[in-house]
Enzyme design. Structure first.
Site, PDB file in Angstrom:
ATOM      1  N   LYS A  97      -0.770  -0.643 -12.422  1.00 25.26           N
ATOM      2  CA  LYS A  97      -1.787  -1.419 -13.092  1.00 25.26           C
ATOM      3  C   LYS A  97      -2.677  -2.173 -12.126  1.00 25.26           C
ATOM      4  O   LYS A  97      -3.808  -2.549 -12.445  1.00 25.26           O
ATOM      5  CB  LYS A  97      -1.115  -2.479 -13.995  1.00 25.26           C
ATOM      6  CG  LYS A  97      -0.251  -1.938 -15.093  1.00 25.26           C
ATOM      7  CD  LYS A  97       0.348  -3.147 -15.896  1.00 25.26           C
ATOM      8  CE  LYS A  97       1.348  -2.676 -16.917  1.00 25.26           C
ATOM      9  NZ  LYS A  97       2.063  -3.805 -17.545  1.00 25.26           N
ATOM     10  N   GLY A  98      -2.153  -2.484 -10.963  1.00 23.24           N
ATOM     11  CA  GLY A  98      -2.783  -3.460 -10.068  1.00 23.24           C
ATOM     12  C   GLY A  98      -4.246  -3.221  -9.752  1.00 23.24           C
ATOM     13  O   GLY A  98      -5.014  -4.169  -9.581  1.00 23.24           O
ATOM     14  N   GLU A 104      -6.585   1.464  -4.459  1.00 21.36           N
ATOM     15  CA  GLU A 104      -5.386   0.638  -4.621  1.00 21.36           C
ATOM     16  C   GLU A 104      -5.719  -0.834  -4.399  1.00 21.36           C
ATOM     17  O   GLU A 104      -6.663  -1.165  -3.674  1.00 21.36           O
ATOM     18  CB  GLU A 104      -4.320   1.049  -3.597  1.00 21.36           C
ATOM     19  CG  GLU A 104      -3.244   1.945  -4.148  1.00 21.36           C
ATOM     20  CD  GLU A 104      -2.328   1.255  -5.170  1.00 21.36           C
ATOM     21  OE1 GLU A 104      -2.667   0.168  -5.692  1.00 21.36           O
ATOM     22  OE2 GLU A 104      -1.274   1.826  -5.469  1.00 21.36           O
ATOM     23  N   ASP A 105      -4.931  -1.693  -5.001  1.00 24.18           N
ATOM     24  CA  ASP A 105      -5.086  -3.119  -4.732  1.00 24.18           C
ATOM     25  C   ASP A 105      -4.445  -3.491  -3.400  1.00 24.18           C
ATOM     26  O   ASP A 105      -5.015  -4.239  -2.625  1.00 24.18           O
ATOM     27  CB  ASP A 105      -4.511  -3.959  -5.889  1.00 24.18           C
ATOM     28  CG  ASP A 105      -3.098  -3.536  -6.282  1.00 24.18           C
ATOM     29  OD1 ASP A 105      -2.639  -2.471  -5.839  1.00 24.18           O
ATOM     30  OD2 ASP A 105      -2.452  -4.290  -7.024  1.00 24.18           O
ATOM     31  N   ASP A 164       1.614  -2.017   0.906  1.00 23.68           N
ATOM     32  CA  ASP A 164       2.666  -2.918   1.390  1.00 23.68           C
ATOM     33  C   ASP A 164       3.560  -2.112   2.335  1.00 23.68           C
ATOM     34  O   ASP A 164       3.207  -1.903   3.498  1.00 23.68           O
ATOM     35  CB  ASP A 164       3.404  -3.409   0.129  1.00 23.68           C
ATOM     36  CG  ASP A 164       4.234  -4.639   0.340  1.00 23.68           C
ATOM     37  OD1 ASP A 164       4.960  -4.691   1.336  1.00 23.68           O
ATOM     38  OD2 ASP A 164       4.181  -5.552  -0.499  1.00 23.68           O
ATOM     39  N   LYS A 170      -1.190  -5.128   3.767  1.00 22.06           N
ATOM     40  CA  LYS A 170      -0.119  -6.003   4.275  1.00 22.06           C
ATOM     41  C   LYS A 170       0.583  -5.235   5.402  1.00 22.06           C
ATOM     42  O   LYS A 170       1.684  -4.709   5.246  1.00 22.06           O
ATOM     43  CB  LYS A 170       0.852  -6.340   3.140  1.00 22.06           C
ATOM     44  CG  LYS A 170       1.721  -7.539   3.439  1.00 22.06           C
ATOM     45  CD  LYS A 170       2.819  -7.693   2.419  1.00 22.06           C
ATOM     46  CE  LYS A 170       2.397  -8.473   1.199  1.00 22.06           C
ATOM     47  NZ  LYS A 170       3.551  -8.711   0.281  1.00 22.06           N
ATOM     48  N   PHE A 206       4.008 -13.302  -0.588  1.00 20.48           N
ATOM     49  CA  PHE A 206       3.878 -12.765  -1.949  1.00 20.48           C
ATOM     50  C   PHE A 206       2.465 -13.050  -2.444  1.00 20.48           C
ATOM     51  O   PHE A 206       2.088 -14.192  -2.686  1.00 20.48           O
ATOM     52  CB  PHE A 206       4.911 -13.388  -2.878  1.00 20.48           C
ATOM     53  CG  PHE A 206       5.215 -12.521  -4.067  1.00 20.48           C
ATOM     54  CD1 PHE A 206       6.502 -12.077  -4.323  1.00 20.48           C
ATOM     55  CD2 PHE A 206       4.197 -12.104  -4.928  1.00 20.48           C
ATOM     56  CE1 PHE A 206       6.777 -11.248  -5.410  1.00 20.48           C
ATOM     57  CE2 PHE A 206       4.457 -11.282  -6.005  1.00 20.48           C
ATOM     58  CZ  PHE A 206       5.746 -10.852  -6.243  1.00 20.48           C
ATOM     59  N   ARG A 244      -2.177 -11.661 -12.926  1.00 17.68           N
ATOM     60  CA  ARG A 244      -3.136 -10.577 -12.680  1.00 17.68           C
ATOM     61  C   ARG A 244      -4.568 -11.019 -12.963  1.00 17.68           C
ATOM     62  O   ARG A 244      -5.523 -10.510 -12.389  1.00 17.68           O
ATOM     63  CB  ARG A 244      -2.833  -9.371 -13.582  1.00 17.68           C
ATOM     64  CG  ARG A 244      -1.541  -8.627 -13.251  1.00 17.68           C
ATOM     65  CD  ARG A 244      -1.540  -7.282 -13.967  1.00 17.68           C
ATOM     66  NE  ARG A 244      -0.223  -6.679 -14.055  1.00 17.68           N
ATOM     67  CZ  ARG A 244       0.320  -5.906 -13.123  1.00 17.68           C
ATOM     68  NH1 ARG A 244      -0.318  -5.672 -12.003  1.00 17.68           N
ATOM     69  NH2 ARG A 244       1.518  -5.382 -13.291  1.00 17.68           N
TER      70      ARG A 244
HETATM   71  C1  PRP Z   1       1.816  -2.209  -5.967  1.00 20.27           C
HETATM   72  C2  PRP Z   1       0.506  -1.615  -5.467  1.00 20.27           C
HETATM   73  C3  PRP Z   1       0.922  -0.297  -4.909  1.00 20.27           C
HETATM   74  C4  PRP Z   1       2.329  -0.568  -4.406  1.00 20.27           C
HETATM   75  C5  PRP Z   1       2.270  -0.777  -2.940  1.00 20.27           C
HETATM   76  O1  PRP Z   1       2.051  -1.746  -7.246  1.00 20.27           O
HETATM   77  O2  PRP Z   1      -0.437  -1.486  -6.477  1.00 20.27           O
HETATM   78  O3  PRP Z   1       0.927   0.719  -5.882  1.00 20.27           O
HETATM   79  O4  PRP Z   1       2.793  -1.757  -5.049  1.00 20.27           O
HETATM   80  O5  PRP Z   1       3.539  -1.047  -2.451  1.00 20.27           O
HETATM   81  P1  PRP Z   1       4.186  -0.160  -1.307  1.00 20.27           P
HETATM   82  O6  PRP Z   1       3.172   0.020  -0.235  1.00 20.27           O
HETATM   83  O7  PRP Z   1       5.349  -1.021  -0.858  1.00 20.27           O
HETATM   84  O8  PRP Z   1       4.645   1.119  -1.907  1.00 20.27           O
HETATM   85  P2  PRP Z   1       3.279  -2.281  -8.129  1.00 20.27           P
HETATM   86  O9  PRP Z   1       4.482  -1.438  -7.873  1.00 20.27           O
HETATM   87  O10 PRP Z   1       3.431  -3.760  -7.903  1.00 20.27           O
HETATM   88  O11 PRP Z   1       2.812  -1.972  -9.610  1.00 20.27           O
HETATM   89  P3  PRP Z   1       1.560  -2.567 -10.429  1.00 20.27           P
HETATM   90  O12 PRP Z   1       0.309  -2.058  -9.730  1.00 20.27           O
HETATM   91  O13 PRP Z   1       1.715  -1.983 -11.787  1.00 20.27           O
HETATM   92  O14 PRP Z   1       1.639  -4.068 -10.411  1.00 20.27           O
END
Ligand code: PRP
Length: 177
Positions: free
Chosen positions: A41-42, A97-98, A101, A129, A150, A163
């Site tokens: 969703k992000g 992507e948002d 990580d 990040k 965070f 969000r």
């Molecule tokens: C977040 C973000 C990426 C992922 C990155 O999504 O949007 O998809 O985490 O993390 P990584 O590099 O450690 O794989 P999240 O799983 O929080 O889901 P959301 O977008 O629905 O909040």
């Protein structure tokens, strides 16, 4: 209650960076068959704002993935819970992507999309990040590098909260935000 997470990146800084990156995308994809793919969703907020700074024709699609991680970290086991509606074979795909990580989600996603034969496949990530990276991910369009804290707001959540914040904030859990 009532206090919001402190600002890391203001609404104004986000807008001006998206304006720059939108111009870069408009230049780089001129004449291309561009499909921008938001990862739910992000990415719903950044995709909505970014496309308004892109001045070439494009199409939009979404994917949703879930990672079987606990809490705030991801495990690298990713499954697609909503797939694309559009066929990307022979198209120019820009994944939006948002945040990147650990890189595990995007590594899986980009490898999966590549098997479908797009003409080109690149990644836009508003936030990088970098310190948390476990697998390398090539980010073509990067908004900001963020510390290994965070991060919430502007699409990013903590347990589905925050969000809607119009800025990027840092969650200070000890303060109960
Ligand atoms: C977040 C973000 C990426 C992922 C990155 O999504 O949007 O998809 O985490 O993390 P990584 O590099 O450690 O794989 P999240 O799983 O929080 O889901 P959301 O977008 O629905 O909040």
């Amino acid at each position: 209650m009532g206090t919001k997470p402190p600002v890391l990146i203001s609404q104004e800084r986000i807008e001006s960076r998206l304006r720059e990156l939108g111009a870069d995308i408009s230049r780089d994809y001129r004449g291309a068959d561009l499909i921008m793919v938001g990862i739910l969703k992000g990415a719903f907020v950044v995709l909505a704002d970014l496309v308004r700074f892109v001045e070439i024709p494009l199409r939009i699609d979404f994917m949703a993935v879930s990672s079987y991680g606990m809490g705030t970290s991801t495990s690298g086991v990713v499954s697609i819970t909503k797939d694309l509606d559009l066929d990307i074979q022979g198209r120019d795909v820009l994944v939006v992507e948002d945040i990147v990580d650990t890189g595990l989600t995007l590594d899986y996603l980009l490898r999966t999309l590549k098997t479908r034969g797009p003409s080109s496949l690149s990644l836009f990530a508003l936030l990088d990040k970098k310190e948390a990276r476990e697998v390398p991910v090539d980010i073509t369009y990067r908004g900001f590098e963020v510390p290994n804290r965070f991060i919430v707001g502007y699409g990013l959540d903590c347990g589905e909260r925050h969000r809607e914040l119009p800025y990027i904030g840092i969650l200070e859990e000890e303060k109960g935000y």
